[in-house]
Design an enzyme around this catalytic site. Structure first.
Site, mmCIF file in Angstrom:
data_model
loop_
_atom_site.group_PDB
_atom_site.id
_atom_site.type_symbol
_atom_site.label_atom_id
_atom_site.label_comp_id
_atom_site.label_asym_id
_atom_site.label_seq_id
_atom_site.Cartn_x
_atom_site.Cartn_y
_atom_site.Cartn_z
ATOM 1 N N HIS A 1 67.368 26.910 58.464
ATOM 2 C CA HIS A 1 68.511 27.470 57.928
ATOM 3 C C HIS A 1 68.352 27.165 56.325
ATOM 4 O O HIS A 1 69.226 27.191 55.627
ATOM 5 C CB HIS A 1 69.896 27.042 58.294
ATOM 6 C CG HIS A 1 69.995 27.457 60.008
ATOM 7 N ND1 HIS A 1 69.983 26.452 60.740
ATOM 8 C CD2 HIS A 1 70.478 28.445 60.523
ATOM 9 C CE1 HIS A 1 70.041 27.036 61.875
ATOM 10 N NE2 HIS A 1 70.350 28.131 61.841
ATOM 11 N N THR B 1 32.340 44.128 49.840
ATOM 12 C CA THR B 1 31.691 45.081 49.193
ATOM 13 C C THR B 1 30.458 44.456 48.312
ATOM 14 O O THR B 1 29.220 44.819 48.373
ATOM 15 C CB THR B 1 32.347 45.749 48.116
ATOM 16 O OG1 THR B 1 33.546 46.463 48.894
ATOM 17 C CG2 THR B 1 31.547 46.797 47.381
ATOM 18 N N LYS C 1 71.871 27.993 70.783
ATOM 19 C CA LYS C 1 70.919 26.816 70.195
ATOM 20 C C LYS C 1 71.925 25.593 69.789
ATOM 21 O O LYS C 1 72.980 26.124 69.440
ATOM 22 C CB LYS C 1 70.379 27.354 68.889
ATOM 23 C CG LYS C 1 69.311 28.427 69.197
ATOM 24 C CD LYS C 1 68.523 28.938 67.836
ATOM 25 C CE LYS C 1 69.470 29.354 66.678
ATOM 26 N NZ LYS C 1 70.140 30.454 67.112
ATOM 27 N N THR D 1 31.903 48.133 36.839
ATOM 28 C CA THR D 1 31.378 47.333 37.991
ATOM 29 C C THR D 1 30.304 46.540 37.541
ATOM 30 O O THR D 1 29.816 46.609 36.206
ATOM 31 C CB THR D 1 30.719 48.523 38.920
ATOM 32 O OG1 THR D 1 29.565 48.911 38.670
ATOM 33 C CG2 THR D 1 31.723 49.396 39.448
ATOM 34 N N ASP E 1 35.738 42.924 34.198
ATOM 35 C CA ASP E 1 35.352 43.012 35.545
ATOM 36 C C ASP E 1 34.420 41.969 36.220
ATOM 37 O O ASP E 1 33.538 41.273 35.709
ATOM 38 C CB ASP E 1 34.421 44.178 35.637
ATOM 39 C CG ASP E 1 34.342 44.422 37.282
ATOM 40 O OD1 ASP E 1 35.188 44.881 37.866
ATOM 41 O OD2 ASP E 1 32.892 44.240 37.454
ATOM 42 N N ASP F 1 41.202 41.714 44.545
ATOM 43 C CA ASP F 1 42.107 40.920 45.593
ATOM 44 C C ASP F 1 41.838 39.424 45.517
ATOM 45 O O ASP F 1 42.032 38.685 46.582
ATOM 46 C CB ASP F 1 41.390 41.298 47.111
ATOM 47 C CG ASP F 1 39.663 41.403 47.197
ATOM 48 O OD1 ASP F 1 39.271 40.703 46.200
ATOM 49 O OD2 ASP F 1 39.351 42.127 48.166
#
Length: 595
Positions: free
Chosen positions: A226, A455, A113, A507, A570, A411
């Site tokens: 770099h 879900t 390189k 939930t 929740d 998530d």
């Protein structure tokens, strides 16, 4: 503010040594050279200078670019890779050791390189090897298209395009070509390549702090590999815009980095820089191919996507364009045992899409008298429309807050997922048969199923289907409040049955169950249905807020420590409470307006 980078390492001084140890344990076709760890050379286990009857292909450089270069050692590609310390050129003695270990009477080709340290160290090693009687040729790769030519004596930097030169040279050597012919093909390939990169973050060297030079919302264009600053800093743009800019820069006729013009055939490589998800690399690739075809008039013969030459943990990617011909394609398609060369990327591409018969959308298959926006709404339809619209808008407005909560206990996509469902319901609302409540609920489920993944999508689809089953047995023109309460109970029972959760599991049921219980109690005692609905919505909000005090027993939150859960409610429960409350308020307002 600079901070210490997090690394899964031991002593920062030993990262290259320990990387090589892990590499050779993983791939039995590789081994390291005697003299390790001072001499850090990875070579083919089946090659010895005493018996090797083909041209040896040797490359290397500073470490930190994995899988380059050691990951491309194998039959059909590199014969040996010389590993320097992180972002440091390997010493002459190591390069010489590699040359001596694998170079037979056919000689060796050094692929280097274009960095000053690499050129000097490999150059001195080449001269020493020649003085010892070895046949050595060198090809310098400088494929960087970020900096305007000329670059004085420095020239263009060597970037990810070097890997394609490795492949061409390795295949030519495996085919038995002479050193001169292998060097000629490698040099030709190097002259046909252009690369430019984009960084979203600065890499962190082991044991050092992370630089904060790149602020939020910014990206660097034309980076090195770099950690050096890019050619320019710009505001972060959608990947479409970034890809267009990079391709125009590489293929610019003004700078003439590469001899590629309209009508030519090319190879595309989209290279991750170390911390770029495969999803994002594939998005960039999917945008680059049609732009090359339609905007630049080029035929794309081969596409390679993945991490080939990284910069430690840098987020971003580089794009490499290489002019192709039949010889180049033959070399790229040739078999190799190099562990990090992508298999399955050879050969011409079939069309990306094939026609597959799909069932028509649910809305289009129903009786037109039953579905599709009634010409005139009855009182039930007017109220139902207001409730649906209010509920969907409540979810839309809560998107960012839901994502924020979910980023701590899940998530991070609850808000985005619910947003997709809610916006689709708003779009489809004009097509719902609002005078038929049961069919409307069923179509809401169809809208959700079409766009909401994960879900949440399947739970709400089950919710709607169970409610539809209960409602469709009722009188079409006048579904009573008792029947709506039964539908809610049926939906909750279905979710609990298939999802396994119940009250106290943290939930959405922790919002819906209290709401259902209060609604049933108020209706059974003869309370006005609208007032009962409002009271039940207050119970839904209270139930959702109470999830802060619950230990999750279902979903991704069940993997999160209790002290973290205690800081936020929740998200699913809060979303359910929000749309339920909004629907109740809309029904009350609409009924009061009608009276």
């Amino acid at each position: 503010m600079a901070f210490q980078g997090k690394k899964l390492i031991n002593n920062p001084d030993n990262v290259v040594t320990e990387f090589i140890e892990g590499l050779v344990e993983t791939y039995p076709g590789l081994q390291y050279l005697d003299g390790f760890p001072k001499v850090k050379v990875v070579l083919r286990a089946d090659v010895s200078s005493a018996t090797y009857d083909k041209v040896a292909i040797i490359s290397g450089g500073g470490s930190g670019h994995e899988p380059a270069h050691a990951g491309f050692v194998g039959e059909g590609m590199l014969t040996a890779a010389i590993c320097g310390d992180v972002f440091a050129s390997p010493p002459v003695d190591s390069i010489l050791a590699g040359i001596r270990a694998v170079t037979g009477p056919m000689g060796c080709l050094l692929i280097v390189k274009n960095y000053t340290g690499d050129r000097l160290n490999f150059g001195l090693a080449a001269e020493q090897a020649k003085s010892e009687g070895y046949k050595v040729e060198t090809v310098i790769v400088g494929d960087d298209c970020a900096l305007p030519p000329p670059r004085g004596i420095t020239g263009r930097r060597g970037l990810a395009g070097t890997i394609l030169v490795h492949k061409v040279a390795g295949a030519a050597a495996a085919a038995g070509l002479s050193l001169l012919d292998v060097a000629t093909e490698a040099k030709h390939a190097a002259e046909m390549i252009g690369t430019m990169g984009v960084a979203l973050s600065v890499c962190t060297l082991p044991g050092q702090v992370t630089s904060d030079r790149l602020g939020p919302g910014k990206m660097e264009l034309g980076l090195g590999i770099h950690g050096e600053p890019g050619a320019a800093v710009a505001d972060l743009q959608p990947v479409d815009v970034i890809v267009s800019h990079v391709l125009k820069q590489i293929l610019s006729p003004e700078t003439n980095y590469v001899p590629i013009t309209r009508g030519n055939r090319v190879v595309l490589m989209v290279n991750g820089l170390g911390a770029t998800p495969v999803m994002e690399l594939m998005i960039a690739t999917g945008k680059a191919v049609p732009k090359l075809q339609l905007e630049h008039g080029l035929a794309v013969d081969r596409v390679y996507s993945g991490s080939f030459m990284t910069s430690l943990d840098m987020a971003g990617f580089s794009i490499t364009i290489m002019k192709s011909d039949q010889t180049v394609l033959q070399r790229l398609d040739a078999a190799t045992k190099a562990p990090c060369w992508p298999i399955g990327a050879d050969g011409s591409h079939l069309p990306s899409k094939i026609p597959v018969p799909l069932p028509p959308p649910a809305l289009a298959t129903k009786n037109s008298e039953t579905l599709g926006g009634p010409v005139q709404l009855n009182q039930q339809g007017i109220i139902l429309e207001a409730a649906i619209e209010a509920a969907a808008k409540a979810v839309i407005n809560l998107k960012d807050k839901l994502n924020e909560w979910d980023s701590k206990v899940g998530d991070g996509d609850c808000g985005s997922t619910m947003f997709r469902g809610a916006t689709t319901i708003i779009e489809d609302l004009k097509c719902y048969p609002l005078n038929d409540a049961a069919e409307t609920v069923n179509e809401i489920g169809s809208s959700i199923r079409r766009v909401m993944g994960g879900t949440s999508g399947i739970i709400y689809t089950i919710f709607c289907k169970a409610a539809y089953t209960k409602l469709k047995s009722a009188n079409l023109d006048n579904i009573t409040s008792q029947k709506w309460a039964e539908a809610l109970e049926a939906s909750i029972a279905a979710i609990s049955k298939y999802g396994g959760a119940t009250a106290g599991y943290r939930t959405l049921l922790d919002a819906l169950i209290p709401a259902s219980e209060v609604l049933r109690k108020k209706l059974d005692t003869g309370e006005n249905p609208i007032t009962a609905f409002i009271h039940s919505s207050e119970a839904a909000l209270a139930g959702a807020e109470a999830t802060k005090n619950m230990q999750a027993q279902a979903g991704r939150s069940s993997y999160v420590f209790g002290e973290i859960l205690a800081t936020v409610p929740d998200p699913g429960a809060m979303a359910a409470a929000a749309w339920y409350r909004a629907a109740a308020m809309a029904v009350m307002e609409r009924c009061h307006a009608a009276s």
